[in-house]
Scaffold this motif. Structure first.
Motif, PDB file in Angstrom:
ATOM      1  N   GLY A 177      26.437 -55.094  54.609  1.00  0.00           N
ATOM      2  CA  GLY A 177      25.956 -55.199  53.239  1.00  0.00           C
ATOM      3  C   GLY A 177      26.586 -56.360  52.488  1.00  0.00           C
ATOM      4  N   LEU A 178      27.808 -56.720  52.874  1.00  0.00           N
ATOM      5  CA  LEU A 178      28.521 -57.800  52.194  1.00  0.00           C
ATOM      6  C   LEU A 178      28.273 -59.167  52.818  1.00  0.00           C
ATOM      7  CD1 LEU A 178      31.919 -55.960  51.633  1.00  0.00           C
ATOM      8  CD2 LEU A 178      30.201 -56.488  49.897  1.00  0.00           C
ATOM      9  N   THR A 179      27.924 -59.194  54.100  1.00  0.00           N
ATOM     10  CA  THR A 179      27.729 -60.476  54.779  1.00  0.00           C
ATOM     11  C   THR A 179      26.285 -60.729  55.185  1.00  0.00           C
ATOM     12  OG1 THR A 179      28.471 -59.420  56.838  1.00  0.00           O
ATOM     13  CG2 THR A 179      30.097 -60.667  55.600  1.00  0.00           C
ATOM     14  N   GLY A 180      25.419 -59.730  55.057  1.00  0.00           N
ATOM     15  CA  GLY A 180      23.989 -59.977  55.144  1.00  0.00           C
ATOM     16  C   GLY A 180      23.315 -59.766  56.469  1.00  0.00           C
ATOM     17  N   GLU A 181      24.040 -59.383  57.540  1.00  0.00           N
ATOM     18  CA  GLU A 181      23.372 -59.137  58.817  1.00  0.00           C
ATOM     19  C   GLU A 181      22.399 -57.957  58.666  1.00  0.00           C
ATOM     20  OE1 GLU A 181      27.193 -61.133  59.439  1.00  0.00           O
ATOM     21  OE2 GLU A 181      26.695 -59.226  58.490  1.00  0.00           O
ATOM     22  N   GLN A 204      15.892 -57.537  53.435  1.00  0.00           N
ATOM     23  CA  GLN A 204      16.211 -58.960  53.616  1.00  0.00           C
ATOM     24  C   GLN A 204      17.624 -59.130  54.162  1.00  0.00           C
ATOM     25  OE1 GLN A 204      13.704 -61.110  53.179  1.00  0.00           O
ATOM     26  NE2 GLN A 204      12.515 -59.291  52.632  1.00  0.00           N
ATOM     27  N   HIS A 205      18.526 -58.247  53.760  1.00  0.00           N
ATOM     28  CA  HIS A 205      19.926 -58.299  54.194  1.00  0.00           C
ATOM     29  C   HIS A 205      20.457 -56.875  54.252  1.00  0.00           C
ATOM     30  CE1 HIS A 205      19.867 -62.612  53.404  1.00  0.00           C
ATOM     31  NE2 HIS A 205      19.363 -62.342  52.215  1.00  0.00           N
ATOM     32  N   GLY A 206      21.481 -56.648  55.070  1.00  0.00           N
ATOM     33  CA  GLY A 206      22.145 -55.357  55.103  1.00  0.00           C
ATOM     34  C   GLY A 206      21.495 -54.384  56.066  1.00  0.00           C
ATOM     35  N   THR A 207      21.731 -53.093  55.831  1.00  0.00           N
ATOM     36  CA  THR A 207      21.372 -52.048  56.790  1.00  0.00           C
ATOM     37  C   THR A 207      20.297 -51.106  56.258  1.00  0.00           C
ATOM     38  OG1 THR A 207      23.557 -52.097  57.824  1.00  0.00           O
ATOM     39  CG2 THR A 207      22.284 -50.090  58.110  1.00  0.00           C
ATOM     40  N   LEU A 237       1.581 -52.267  58.422  1.00  0.00           N
ATOM     41  CA  LEU A 237       1.467 -52.629  57.007  1.00  0.00           C
ATOM     42  C   LEU A 237       2.205 -53.947  56.789  1.00  0.00           C
ATOM     43  CD1 LEU A 237       0.637 -51.885  54.078  1.00  0.00           C
ATOM     44  CD2 LEU A 237       2.845 -50.711  53.878  1.00  0.00           C
ATOM     45  N   VAL A 238       1.477 -55.024  56.630  1.00  0.00           N
ATOM     46  CA  VAL A 238       2.070 -56.355  56.487  1.00  0.00           C
ATOM     47  C   VAL A 238       2.316 -56.651  55.015  1.00  0.00           C
ATOM     48  CG1 VAL A 238       1.770 -58.821  56.910  1.00  0.00           C
ATOM     49  CG2 VAL A 238       0.901 -57.150  58.574  1.00  0.00           C
ATOM     50  N   GLN A 239       3.560 -56.995  54.684  1.00  0.00           N
ATOM     51  CA  GLN A 239       3.924 -57.356  53.309  1.00  0.00           C
ATOM     52  C   GLN A 239       4.627 -58.710  53.341  1.00  0.00           C
ATOM     53  OE1 GLN A 239       5.565 -54.109  50.832  1.00  0.00           O
ATOM     54  NE2 GLN A 239       5.399 -52.807  52.636  1.00  0.00           N
ATOM     55  N   PRO A 240       3.867 -59.798  53.250  1.00  0.00           N
ATOM     56  CA  PRO A 240       4.477 -61.133  53.357  1.00  0.00           C
ATOM     57  C   PRO A 240       5.548 -61.363  52.297  1.00  0.00           C
ATOM     58  CG  PRO A 240       2.073 -61.249  53.435  1.00  0.00           C
ATOM     59  CD  PRO A 240       2.426 -59.861  53.011  1.00  0.00           C
ATOM     60  N   ALA A 241       6.677 -61.942  52.747  1.00  0.00           N
ATOM     61  CA  ALA A 241       7.773 -62.264  51.815  1.00  0.00           C
ATOM     62  C   ALA A 241       7.582 -63.674  51.274  1.00  0.00           C
ATOM     63  CB  ALA A 241       9.122 -62.148  52.528  1.00  0.00           C
ATOM     64  N   MET A 242       7.961 -63.888  50.023  1.00  0.00           N
ATOM     65  CA  MET A 242       7.864 -65.197  49.391  1.00  0.00           C
ATOM     66  C   MET A 242       9.238 -65.862  49.433  1.00  0.00           C
ATOM     67  SD  MET A 242       4.699 -65.121  48.672  1.00  0.00           S
ATOM     68  CE  MET A 242       4.505 -66.601  47.689  1.00  0.00           C
TER      69      MET A 242
END
Length: 557
Positions: A94-98, A160-163, A200-205
């Motif tokens: 959560g702190l480093t984004g993996e 996008q990041h974390g678990t 269910l596809v939700q494209p990220a911007m």
């Protein structure tokens, strides 16, 4: 009809849905309640399965895999305290984004809070630390398959990041022969099975917008702070700062080549502080600054604006400066804000950095100590390889006394800066890249994750694990801990020898007595592709005393 087959179909669909987001690596601990998930992972031809008997180490193995591959990695564990052992790795991610997905098997609701064996309250067990949470019901054909895949898709679209924690209750029986049943439930998804797309596809911007007043700010006297980022971004930032004519203070994890090395030693000098005080704009690329003096300067600096560019959301500025936060990839921001070639405005810092480098060289000449190894670490690095650095004293020494090559991959767990799971994280980094890996950690850190030495037994590329044995947590000697209680309650010397640990796990072992032997050992490891535990026995607080002496010497320049 038996629940066994439905449990398997449910788990099969769950894992298949995750592969649509690039899942390749799955880390599995032994357990009975997790059988549907384990067997489904084993049968999925897309997945590479890793195993470890210790869930705490397993979570960090996944963390290392995700850190180096920059891909989604899943973890499968059984119910009960096995789940709780994943907590440290979850917090770090959560702190480093993996990006991780924890698939925790659970007892069905009727077995919770009634004295059933190995049944605990797992829903919400990780409190606010997961980025996303999905508490599934027990498998039933009353719930359409499209609900399960779209629920996973929705959670993944927001990861996008974390678990992502997916809690998966399964009722018994968990074993049986009716494996062909409930195929009709799966086939309601039709042609989805032949595709590689989510249901269910939700494209990220990912659009990065140029700062409207960048033309003004780029002409000012800027300072670049470089934190944790990728090797490519580190080189990019170094080139960008050089073209801009702005001084760059690079962290040990920045991979910028630290063009002004030893900042931890010269930053506290009145003259360098006076130079940096002329900076009108500070731009910090990446997070997780390591050095204490760098952090103090960062907290006390007063530019007109302080900007942070990092992919992680949140402020990332404990000093709460006035400025801007750009939540995006460093490389994307640099492309939108190209360098404006200018003459350097703080060239005197190069002189100071060179003077301090000479002090370090003179102080450590002929020494064989953890400080000397930190300074000369680049001489041990394998070609086309990577470096994993532990926490506590060793990362501070490398940050203060070393200068790592620009663009050379460097990894660490500098989110929560804990010492747990360092060996297992390094093992994950090595497995993800298949590169020769130099890992350097302290003795207490090694003891904390000792059973993860089993993960180093069958590596496809060599690892040199250097354990700096200074007999305790000597980082506390840098702090104003009470002298009379320091050894007993802080450093906690254990008086151990790691030769027996290496033998127990079938690893090669070395304990060099001088710098020449250390270099020869490293070269042997890289040439013969042998994973080796190398014990560096050094005197107690010698590293701390060396760092403190150098800081006093530089302050007097």
């Amino acid at each position: 009809m038996s629940n066994c087959a439905l449990n398997r179909r449910w788990a099969e669909l769950l894992l298949e849905a995750l592969t649509r987001y690039g899942l390749r690596h799955v880390c599995i601990a032994p357990g009975s309640r997790s059988t549907p998930l384990t067997l489904a992972a084993a049968e999925n031809q897309t997945l590479i399965c890793h195993t470890h008997f210790d869930e705490r180490g397993l979570g960090h193995l996944a963390l290392g895999l995700a850190k180096a591959s920059q891909e989604l990695v899943a973890v499968i564990v059984t119910s009960g305290t096995a789940v709780a052992n994943l907590y440290p790795a979850l917090i770090e991610s959560g702190l480093t984004g993996e990006r991780l997905v924890f698939l925790t098997a659970d007892r069905p609701p009727e077995l919770i809070d009634c004295g059933a064996n190995q049944a605990i309250r797992q829903v919400g067990i990780f409190a606010s630390h997961p980025t996303q949470v999905l508490a599934l019901p027990p498998p039933t054909t009353d719930i359409p398959a499209s609900w399960l895949v779209s629920s996973i898709d929705n959670a993944m679209a927001n990861l996008q990041h974390g678990t992502l924690h997916i809690n998966c209750p399964f009722a018994e029986p968990l074993y049986g022969d009716e494996m062909a049943a409930h195929q009709d439930w799966l086939q309601t998804l039709g042609e989805w099975w032949q595709s590689d797309e989510p249901w269910l596809v939700q494209p990220a911007m990912h659009t990065v917008v140029k700062a409207v007043d960048w033309d003004i700010w780029q002409k000012k006297q800027g300072i670049v702070l470089a934190g944790r980022m990728s090797p490519e971004e580190g080189k990019y930032v170094a080139q960008w700062a050089k073209s801009m004519g702005w001084p760059l203070i690079g962290d040990v994890l920045s991979q910028t080549g630290q063009p002004l090395p030893h900042a931890e030693l010269w930053l506290n000098h009145p003259r360098t502080q006076a130079i940096l005080a002329q900076g009108q704009l500070v731009i910090q690329f990446g997070a997780s600054l390591t050095g204490k003096q760098v952090l103090q300067w960062q907290a006390n600096c007063q530019p007109e604006q302080y900007w942070i560019v990092a992919p992680l959301s949140g402020r990332l500025d404990p000093a709460n400066h006035r400025g801007r936060k750009f939540t995006c990839r460093v490389a994307d921001w640099l492309q939108v804000h190209p360098a404006c070639p200018q003459a350097p405005w703080a060239d005197e810092l190069n002189t100071w950095s060179s003077r301090v480098f000479n002090c370090v060289e003179a102080k450590l000449a002929g020494e064989f100590s953890e400080a000397a190894v930190a300074h000369q670490l680049p001489q041990l690095l394998p070609e086309e390889g990577q470096l994993f650095i532990g926490n506590s004293l060793i990362v501070r020494l490398i940050d203060a006394l070393g200068q790592l090559p620009a663009g050379y991959p460097v990894y660490s767990n500098r989110g929560a800066s804990g010492i747990d799971g360092l060996i297992s994280t390094a093992a994950g980094v090595q497995r993800a890249t298949n590169k020769p890996t130099l890992t350097i950690i302290g003795d207490i850190s090694a003891l904390y994750d000792l059973n993860s030495l089993t993960l180093l037994r069958y590596l496809s590329s060599p690892m040199l694990l250097i354990i700096v044995n200074n007999n305790g947590g000597q980082i506390f000697s840098l702090l104003p801990t009470p002298q009379e209680e320091r050894q007993r309650f802080y450093c906690m010397p254990q008086n151990v020898n790691f030769k027996h640990a290496a033998a127990m796990f079938g690893l090669h072992y070395a304990a060099p007595q001088n710098w020449s032997e250390l270099k020869q050992c490293a070269q042997h490891v890289w040439q013969h592709k042998e994973t080796t535990l190398l014990e560096l026995n050094v005197a107690g607080s010698e590293g701390v005393k060396c760092l403190q002496a150098l800081m006093k010497q530089v302050a007097a320049l």
